[in-house]
Design an enzyme around this catalytic site. Structure first.
Site, PDB file in Angstrom:
ATOM      1  N   HIS A 140       0.803  -1.227   0.000  1.00  0.00           N
ATOM      2  CA  HIS A 140       0.000   0.000   0.000  1.00  0.00           C
ATOM      3  C   HIS A 140       0.832   1.272   0.000  1.00  0.00           C
ATOM      4  CE1 HIS A 140       0.925  -0.188   4.269  1.00  0.00           C
ATOM      5  NE2 HIS A 140       0.587   1.077   4.357  1.00  0.00           N
TER       6      HIS A 140
HETATM    7  C1  UD1 Z   1      -2.244   4.931   6.567  1.00  0.00           C
HETATM    8  C2  UD1 Z   1      -0.926   5.293   7.261  1.00  0.00           C
HETATM    9  C3  UD1 Z   1       0.067   4.162   7.053  1.00  0.00           C
HETATM   10  C4  UD1 Z   1      -0.497   2.823   7.481  1.00  0.00           C
HETATM   11  C5  UD1 Z   1      -1.801   2.586   6.719  1.00  0.00           C
HETATM   12  C6  UD1 Z   1      -2.428   1.259   7.097  1.00  0.00           C
HETATM   13  C7  UD1 Z   1      -0.332   7.687   7.284  1.00  0.00           C
HETATM   14  C8  UD1 Z   1       0.610   8.682   6.737  1.00  0.00           C
HETATM   15  N1  UD1 Z   1      -0.322   6.471   6.690  1.00  0.00           N
HETATM   16  O1  UD1 Z   1      -1.995   4.889   5.182  1.00  0.00           O
HETATM   17  O2  UD1 Z   1       1.223   4.424   7.844  1.00  0.00           O
HETATM   18  O3  UD1 Z   1       0.424   1.789   7.185  1.00  0.00           O
HETATM   19  O4  UD1 Z   1      -2.696   3.665   7.048  1.00  0.00           O
HETATM   20  O5  UD1 Z   1      -3.556   1.010   6.336  1.00  0.00           O
HETATM   21  O6  UD1 Z   1      -1.035   7.983   8.215  1.00  0.00           O
HETATM   22  N2  UD1 Z   1      -9.457   4.929   2.384  1.00  0.00           N
HETATM   23  C9  UD1 Z   1     -10.624   4.225   2.322  1.00  0.00           C
HETATM   24  N3  UD1 Z   1     -11.247   3.913   3.494  1.00  0.00           N
HETATM   25  C10 UD1 Z   1     -10.751   4.264   4.702  1.00  0.00           C
HETATM   26  C11 UD1 Z   1      -9.542   5.007   4.752  1.00  0.00           C
HETATM   27  C12 UD1 Z   1      -8.904   5.304   3.582  1.00  0.00           C
HETATM   28  O7  UD1 Z   1     -11.110   3.876   1.264  1.00  0.00           O
HETATM   29  O8  UD1 Z   1     -11.366   3.917   5.738  1.00  0.00           O
HETATM   30  C13 UD1 Z   1      -8.774   5.240   1.125  1.00  0.00           C
HETATM   31  C14 UD1 Z   1      -8.957   6.677   0.763  1.00  0.00           C
HETATM   32  O9  UD1 Z   1      -9.176   6.765  -0.590  1.00  0.00           O
HETATM   33  C15 UD1 Z   1      -7.631   7.311   1.099  1.00  0.00           C
HETATM   34  C16 UD1 Z   1      -6.660   6.152   0.923  1.00  0.00           C
HETATM   35  O10 UD1 Z   1      -7.392   4.989   1.262  1.00  0.00           O
HETATM   36  O11 UD1 Z   1      -7.322   8.391   0.277  1.00  0.00           O
HETATM   37  C17 UD1 Z   1      -5.446   6.291   1.803  1.00  0.00           C
HETATM   38  O12 UD1 Z   1      -5.855   6.432   3.184  1.00  0.00           O
HETATM   39  P1  UD1 Z   1      -4.948   7.249   4.244  1.00  0.00           P
HETATM   40  O13 UD1 Z   1      -5.542   7.150   5.597  1.00  0.00           O
HETATM   41  O14 UD1 Z   1      -4.681   8.604   3.704  1.00  0.00           O
HETATM   42  O15 UD1 Z   1      -3.554   6.506   4.217  1.00  0.00           O
HETATM   43  P2  UD1 Z   1      -3.188   4.962   4.114  1.00  0.00           P
HETATM   44  O16 UD1 Z   1      -2.588   4.737   2.778  1.00  0.00           O
HETATM   45  O17 UD1 Z   1      -4.321   4.085   4.538  1.00  0.00           O
END
Ligand code: UD1
Length: 373
Positions: free
Chosen positions: A213
């Site tokens: 990811h």
């Molecule tokens: C975050 C953490 C990362 C961790 C990961 C575990 C930071 C900088 N990164 O990354 O360290 O390893 O979580 O999963 O905090 N999204 C959904 N549903 C959700 C949440 C997110 O669909 O419930 C999608 C959204 O489109 C979002 C993308 O996932 O833009 C990324 O989510 P985000 O929380 O920004 O970072 P992660 O890549 O999940």
């Protein structure tokens, strides 16, 4: 009234398994009152809610509903909303004595910042880890959080070295071990009762698990496509199961890679899994390919070979003592390392000291004693 009022903050998936054992351990201290705050960084059922059920964690007392967005937007929403929660408590005469944050996600850093600005002491669980790579958002989060914290709870010796070098006084540092491994050890027997292997047609020791990811691996087609190519190839020798993170799912679609991936018969794609099903898979796997921070540690605790798709790691003990090898984003290194595992040439690891399932009681004691001091 409690002697010590703590605000414990969680936000994203890897936070939940670190906070759950700590909440449990704090129950042994009736003088400690815990308010659980969920920032809402992760909000999907399968990235958030399922963990509260499976880990037996109490529901959040406060929900900030910060949601997705750019890093600035996400952190800003947590900062603004958590500050309001802390200020409200002050106005009501129920000031928090301390804020407890875990890990290195955006929520961790923003919550620590809100607390520090109001001069509320911050404890950081999983302090001191450094990849020395500031292109990683988590590295910035770790540095900021540790700078603001006055109680630093450390999972491996490298963290102690880093924090001393950064000038933290020794009385702030506590080598307590790995709290995430507390959860793993507690729930392993339950995870073994999961039916997910049968559902996926897998047999113990006869498959690999993939998770990917990180922006460095998934945000550019030029990086993602060759990695998926090697994995699709490898799945002809060893079936692979791939629970796909939402970010990665978006990219696979965007880069037009879905069809090719779908043709790899030995590679099963799944939605993100709950804790127990995932642990059932990882604990019985022949090998793990990942860019996750937590999974590097879990595979070391489980003694399963872990090919880490990162150029560096903030968790060096998993390479030095554990079962992890850094393969970068290099498809050739990945291919070579997979062959090493399948040919039985891969190294054996050992479980680091203090990854014994008792980290949370050690942390709870430090927190409770810090109140008395
Ligand atoms: C975050 C953490 C990362 C961790 C990961 C575990 C930071 C900088 N990164 O990354 O360290 O390893 O979580 O999963 O905090 N999204 C959904 N549903 C959700 C949440 C997110 O669909 O419930 C999608 C959204 O489109 C979002 C993308 O996932 O833009 C990324 O989510 P985000 O929380 O920004 O970072 P992660 O890549 O999940």
């Amino acid at each position: 009234m409690a002697d010590l009022r703590l605000a414990c903050v969680v936000g994203a998936r890897p936070n939940f398994m670190k906070m759950a054992p700590l909440l449990e351990a704090l129950r042994a201290y009736p003088c400690v009152e815990v308010v659980l705050v969920h920032t809402g960084q992760h909000y999907d059922e399968n990235l958030s809610d399922v963990f509260f059920d499976e880990l037996g964690m109490k529901r959040p007392d406060v929900h900030l509903e910060a949601g997705s967005g750019s890093h600035g937007q996400q952190a800003a929403r947590v900062l603004e909303r958590f500050e309001a929660v802390l200020e409200e408590a002050i106005a009501a005469g129920r000031r928090f004595d301390r804020v407890v944050v875990v890990g290195d996600v955006n929520s961790t850093m923003a919550a620590a910042l809100a607390a520090a600005k109001l001069q509320i002491p911050v404890a950081h669980v999983e302090a001191g880890l450094r990849s020395f790579d500031r292109s990683m958002p988590e590295e910035i989060n770790r540095i900021v959080t540790d700078t603001l914290a006055d109680l630093l709870l450390v999972s491996e010796p490298s963290g102690m070295v880093n924090l001393r070098r950064e000038g933290h006084p020794p009385e702030q540092l506590h080598l307590v071990g790995n709290v995430m491994i507390d959860t793993l050890r507690r729930l392993l027997p339950q995870a073994r009762r999961s039916t997910i292997l049968d559902a996926c047609g897998l047999r113990p020791g006869g498959y690999g698990v993939i998770t990917l990811h990180r922006p460095g691996n998934v945000d550019q087609a030029a990086a993602l496509a060759p990695i998926l190519g090697v994995l699709a190839d490898a799945s002809r020798r060893l079936p692979l199961v791939f629970p796909v993170h939402p970010r990665t799912a978006q990219r696979i679609k965007q880069f037009g890679l879905a069809e090719e991936l779908g043709r790899a018969a030995g590679l099963v794609q799944l939605p993100p899994l709950g804790y127990l099903d995932f642990l059932a898979l990882t604990s019985q796997a022949r090998l793990i390919v990942t860019d996750s921070g937590g999974l590097q540690e879990e595979s070391t605790a489980l003694a399963v070979p872990c090919l880490t798709m990162r150029p560096n790691t903030e968790r060096p003990i998993t390479v030095e003592q554990g079962t992890s090898t850094l393969v970068g984003s290099d498809p050739l290194m990945l291919r070579g390392a997979i062959e090493e595992v399948l040919d039985g040439r891969y190294k054996q690891g050992r479980c680091p000291e203090l990854w014994d399932g008792r980290a949370a009681p050690r942390i709870a004691e430090v927190l409770a004693t810090s109140a008395a001091a």
